[in-house]
Motif scaffolding. Structure first.
Motif, PDB file in Angstrom:
ATOM      1  N   LEU A  28       0.969  -1.126   0.022  1.00  0.00           N
ATOM      2  CA  LEU A  28      -0.166   0.274   0.034  1.00  0.00           C
ATOM      3  C   LEU A  28       0.922   1.274  -0.009  1.00  0.00           C
ATOM      4  O   LEU A  28       1.938   1.625   1.036  1.00  0.00           O
ATOM      5  N   LYS A  29       0.761   1.970  -1.096  1.00  0.00           N
ATOM      6  CA  LYS A  29       1.443   3.462  -1.135  1.00  0.00           C
ATOM      7  C   LYS A  29       0.518   4.492  -0.480  1.00  0.00           C
ATOM      8  O   LYS A  29      -0.795   4.610  -0.979  1.00  0.00           O
ATOM      9  N   VAL A  30       1.056   5.306   0.464  1.00  0.00           N
ATOM     10  CA  VAL A  30       0.077   6.342   1.037  1.00  0.00           C
ATOM     11  C   VAL A  30       0.958   7.714   0.895  1.00  0.00           C
ATOM     12  O   VAL A  30       2.242   7.705   0.890  1.00  0.00           O
ATOM     13  N   TYR A  47       0.052  -2.529   9.952  1.00  0.00           N
ATOM     14  CA  TYR A  47       0.954  -2.124   9.059  1.00  0.00           C
ATOM     15  C   TYR A  47       2.492  -2.352   9.332  1.00  0.00           C
ATOM     16  O   TYR A  47       3.040  -2.261  10.427  1.00  0.00           O
ATOM     17  N   TYR A  48       3.327  -2.612   8.280  1.00  0.00           N
ATOM     18  CA  TYR A  48       4.733  -2.669   8.137  1.00  0.00           C
ATOM     19  C   TYR A  48       5.229  -1.415   7.407  1.00  0.00           C
ATOM     20  O   TYR A  48       4.674  -1.252   6.275  1.00  0.00           O
ATOM     21  N   VAL A  49       6.041  -0.680   7.895  1.00  0.00           N
ATOM     22  CA  VAL A  49       6.694   0.363   7.211  1.00  0.00           C
ATOM     23  C   VAL A  49       7.962  -0.104   6.462  1.00  0.00           C
ATOM     24  O   VAL A  49       8.938  -0.389   6.959  1.00  0.00           O
ATOM     25  N   GLN A  50       7.646   0.121   5.013  1.00  0.00           N
ATOM     26  CA  GLN A  50       8.881  -0.466   4.046  1.00  0.00           C
ATOM     27  C   GLN A  50       9.913   1.088   3.798  1.00  0.00           C
ATOM     28  O   GLN A  50      10.812   0.779   3.896  1.00  0.00           O
ATOM     29  N   GLN A  51       9.054   1.895   3.624  1.00  0.00           N
ATOM     30  CA  GLN A  51       9.912   3.160   3.549  1.00  0.00           C
ATOM     31  C   GLN A  51       8.769   4.363   3.808  1.00  0.00           C
ATOM     32  O   GLN A  51       7.671   4.336   3.596  1.00  0.00           O
ATOM     33  N   GLY A  52       9.446   5.372   4.583  1.00  0.00           N
ATOM     34  CA  GLY A  52       8.568   6.406   5.056  1.00  0.00           C
ATOM     35  C   GLY A  52       8.103   6.226   6.419  1.00  0.00           C
ATOM     36  O   GLY A  52       9.154   5.798   7.209  1.00  0.00           O
ATOM     37  N   CYS A  53       7.170   6.908   6.821  1.00  0.00           N
ATOM     38  CA  CYS A  53       6.835   7.246   8.185  1.00  0.00           C
ATOM     39  C   CYS A  53       5.266   7.145   8.451  1.00  0.00           C
ATOM     40  O   CYS A  53       4.651   8.072   7.762  1.00  0.00           O
ATOM     41  N   ASN A  98       5.435  10.801   2.361  1.00  0.00           N
ATOM     42  CA  ASN A  98       5.048   9.724   1.538  1.00  0.00           C
ATOM     43  C   ASN A  98       5.422   8.209   1.943  1.00  0.00           C
ATOM     44  O   ASN A  98       6.873   8.290   2.257  1.00  0.00           O
ATOM     45  N   THR A  99       4.690   7.327   1.949  1.00  0.00           N
ATOM     46  CA  THR A  99       5.117   6.187   2.669  1.00  0.00           C
ATOM     47  C   THR A  99       4.770   4.691   1.728  1.00  0.00           C
ATOM     48  O   THR A  99       3.541   4.804   1.080  1.00  0.00           O
ATOM     49  N   LYS A 100       5.549   3.808   1.864  1.00  0.00           N
ATOM     50  CA  LYS A 100       5.244   2.365   1.171  1.00  0.00           C
ATOM     51  C   LYS A 100       5.027   1.550   2.264  1.00  0.00           C
ATOM     52  O   LYS A 100       6.106   1.490   3.435  1.00  0.00           O
ATOM     53  N   LEU A 101       3.967   1.021   2.528  1.00  0.00           N
ATOM     54  CA  LEU A 101       3.345   0.179   3.622  1.00  0.00           C
ATOM     55  C   LEU A 101       3.340  -1.344   3.166  1.00  0.00           C
ATOM     56  O   LEU A 101       2.953  -1.374   1.995  1.00  0.00           O
TER      57      LEU A 101
END
Length: 187
Positions: A28-30, A47-53, A98-101
């Motif tokens: 999921l990208k947000v 949620y698991y944060v791949q990139q972002g916050c 901007n986050t990749k989850l």
């Protein structure tokens, strides 16, 4: 993460377990400032944060935001009280960047817990991490002044100070933005 940090990231499961667990999540990208959960909704995702916050926060009766948790790369998180109790949340979950989850629904998560001990161990690790984060934050609020809370975060997780807006950072450290600016200038 250092043990004296206000924000504590629990250990990631062993690689083979991590890969198995993560395979059940959906990407999921947000965008920054997008809500993943609003007050009054039941939290239905982990949620698991791949990139972002992302962050969880409350809005108090005066209308001020109070950030309760911040999750960055390799953190798992959610609005735990609502996720566990299945009651409407008092918290919001928002992308602070901007986050990749990766995300998994409550239903799928609990199905996996009920069928696989690896998932039970993973859930315990998540709960322990959430407990440690909140306990350390409460301890800091009870025994440290604003400057000490800032210095503790600066020492334990300086990356958060760089990444979060002053508004969010002040909210996380439970101080006014003006106080944060004063504390930052007195390094």
């Amino acid at each position: 993460m250092k043990k004296d940090a206000i924000h504590y990231a629990p250990a990631v499961p062993q690689r083979e377990h991590f890969d198995k667990i993560i395979a059940a999540f959906t990407p999921l990208k947000v965008n920054r400032n997008k809500y993943l959960l609003s007050e009054g909704e039941v939290c239905n995702a982990l949620y698991y944060v791949q990139q972002g916050c992302i962050r969880t926060f409350f809005i108090n009766k005066e209308g001020a935001e109070k950030t309760s948790a911040v999750m960055v790369e390799n953190d798992f998180g959610t609005a735990w009280t609502s996720f566990i109790s299945r009651q409407p949340s008092l918290q919001f979950i928002e992308a602070a960047e901007n986050t990749k989850l990766l995300t998994i629904s409550y239903t799928d998560f609990h199905h996996n817990i009920n069928t696989d001990n690896t998932w039970k161990d993973f859930y315990l690790s998540c709960l322990e991490g959430a407990y440690l984060n909140q306990s350390r934050k409460i301890e800091a609020l009870m025994v440290l002044d604003a400057k000490q809370r800032y210095q503790k975060l600066l020492k334990g997780n300086p990356g958060l100070i760089q990444r979060l807006s002053n508004k969010v950072l002040a909210s996380f450290l439970d101080m006014r933005e003006e106080t944060l600016s004063r504390v930052k200038s007195k390094k």
